[in-house]
Design a protein around this motif. Structure first.
Motif, PDB file in Angstrom:
ATOM      1  N   ARG A  10     -88.341 -15.987 -22.260  1.00  0.00           N
ATOM      2  CA  ARG A  10     -87.039 -16.253 -21.633  1.00  0.00           C
ATOM      3  C   ARG A  10     -87.334 -16.752 -20.204  1.00  0.00           C
ATOM      4  N   ALA A  11     -88.014 -17.882 -20.107  1.00  0.00           N
ATOM      5  CA  ALA A  11     -88.492 -18.389 -18.821  1.00  0.00           C
ATOM      6  C   ALA A  11     -87.406 -19.188 -18.115  1.00  0.00           C
ATOM      7  N   LEU A  12     -86.315 -18.498 -17.789  1.00  0.00           N
ATOM      8  CA  LEU A  12     -85.143 -19.149 -17.205  1.00  0.00           C
ATOM      9  C   LEU A  12     -84.730 -18.409 -15.931  1.00  0.00           C
ATOM     10  N   ASP A  16     -79.519 -16.035 -16.966  1.00  0.00           N
ATOM     11  CA  ASP A  16     -80.063 -16.111 -18.320  1.00  0.00           C
ATOM     12  C   ASP A  16     -80.678 -14.783 -18.742  1.00  0.00           C
ATOM     13  N   LEU A  17     -81.433 -14.188 -17.828  1.00  0.00           N
ATOM     14  CA  LEU A  17     -82.060 -12.904 -18.153  1.00  0.00           C
ATOM     15  C   LEU A  17     -81.011 -11.824 -18.362  1.00  0.00           C
ATOM     16  N   LEU A  18     -79.997 -11.774 -17.506  1.00  0.00           N
ATOM     17  CA  LEU A  18     -78.968 -10.740 -17.644  1.00  0.00           C
ATOM     18  C   LEU A  18     -78.169 -10.932 -18.931  1.00  0.00           C
ATOM     19  N   GLU A 123     -71.187 -21.057 -29.218  1.00  0.00           N
ATOM     20  CA  GLU A 123     -71.346 -19.610 -29.364  1.00  0.00           C
ATOM     21  C   GLU A 123     -71.669 -19.021 -27.996  1.00  0.00           C
ATOM     22  N   HIS A 124     -71.143 -17.830 -27.729  1.00  0.00           N
ATOM     23  CA  HIS A 124     -71.456 -17.200 -26.447  1.00  0.00           C
ATOM     24  C   HIS A 124     -72.922 -16.829 -26.398  1.00  0.00           C
ATOM     25  N   GLU A 125     -73.515 -16.947 -25.211  1.00  0.00           N
ATOM     26  CA  GLU A 125     -74.940 -16.711 -25.048  1.00  0.00           C
ATOM     27  C   GLU A 125     -75.345 -15.302 -25.465  1.00  0.00           C
TER      28      GLU A 125
END
Length: 319
Positions: A10-12, A16-18, A123-125
């Protein structure tokens, strides 16, 4: 004997992480005896620690939202590799190169060896990554996104936090409108503070000047995560665009008013709750545009002030 390992890509960014916290916690529950390694930017290490679902961060990043060219993975192949970065194929191939025993990822015609679920654009993340893990038999709850309250005291308890920056100009509401909101709130006797990332000092300075904020209410240059987390957790409310600070406020149950455009809240918005108000006029636009999106510009300072007035009081900290 080493523990088996789960590698999650998840290299964002922060938001994005949350948004991936529910999926990370599903992996923790599903593989309680595994070491969970998160491949993400090094600066997100304290965020990963706060989730309680990551044992170690493996520094990994690339410009923009691209897939890293390689991962500094050592030792035997991962027992489980999980692609929470995108729908492939570059992210799939990056993980496949490590020869994991199992690979969890969405299906893609260019990586036919992966028998994952289909990718849905609309679609929601949070829902997307939970659906991926549910396909592989893990119990994933999109609502499992709260973070523990920080031990660090807030530098501005009870303030309304304005965060004018975002990852792209398309998602930045004009500074003069934030200044109008700040001025109106201060006439009501509320403390207003402004925050900004490490690359946004000019933006923060412009807002502070237009809103005539004292230096004590300006937090520029990118606060360390623990201090930013404490500020957001102790705030009366957070007003921002669709960016990481909005997700951090949701994680701390802090009331939010989030200004959406060009991406709609059905993709990245807060969960349905009275303490979170998402303002959106549509239509969808270009998230990489070099100027504020027309949908975002349809939001007025009056709408923001009305939304703030409708928010409930913040939750009392647990004793």
């Amino acid at each position: 004997m080493r523990s088996p390992r789960v590698l999650v890509l998840r290299a964002l960014g922060l938001g994005d992480l949350l948004a991936a916290v529910p999926a990370l916690r599903a992996l923790r529950r599903g593989f309680p005896d595994h070491e969970t390694v998160l491949a993400a930017p090094a600066g997100l290490a304290p965020v990963a620690e706060a989730t309680g679902a990551v044992d170690r961060l493996l520094p990994a990043s690339a410009p923009g939202r691209a897939v890293p060219r390689a991962l500094d993975w050592t030792g035997p192949p991962p027992d489980v590799a999980v692609d929470l970065h995108g729908n492939g194929p570059p992210s799939h191939r990056l993980l496949q190169a490590l020869r994991p025993v199992r690979l969890f990822a969405f299906a893609h015609p260019d990586t036919p060896g992966i028998e994952g679920p289909p990718w849905y654009r609309d679609e929601h993340e949070r829902d997307r990554w939970c659906r991926l893990l549910s396909f592989y038999g893990l119990d994933a709850d999109p609502a499992d996104l709260r973070l523990p309250r920080p031990h660090t005291p807030s530098p501005a308890p009870g303030a309304v936090v304005l965060h004018p920056g975002a990852g792209a100009p398309a998602r930045c509401w004009p500074v003069e409108r934030y200044a109008a909101v700040a001025a109106a709130l201060r006439t009501r006797g509320l403390r207003v503070v402004v925050t900004g990332g490490a690359h946004e000092p000019d933006l923060v300075a412009r807002l502070a000047k237009e809103a005539r904020l004292p230096d004590t209410d300006v937090f520029s240059g990118g606060l360390p995560f623990r201090r930013l987390s404490a500020l957001v957790a102790g705030a009366r409310a957070v007003v921002s665009g669709d960016t990481g600070v909005a997700h951090l406020a949701v994680a701390h149950a802090t009331p939010t008013v989030t200004l959406f455009g060009p991406v709609p809240p059905r993709h990245w918005g807060p969960p349905a709750h009275p303490r979170h108000i998402a303002l959106w006029h549509g239509p969808e636009g270009d998230p990489h545009a070099r100027r504020p999106d027309p949908a975002l510009l349809r939001i007025t300072p009056g709408e923001v002030l009305d939304a703030l007035h409708r928010l409930p009081a913040p939750e009392e900290p647990a004793s």
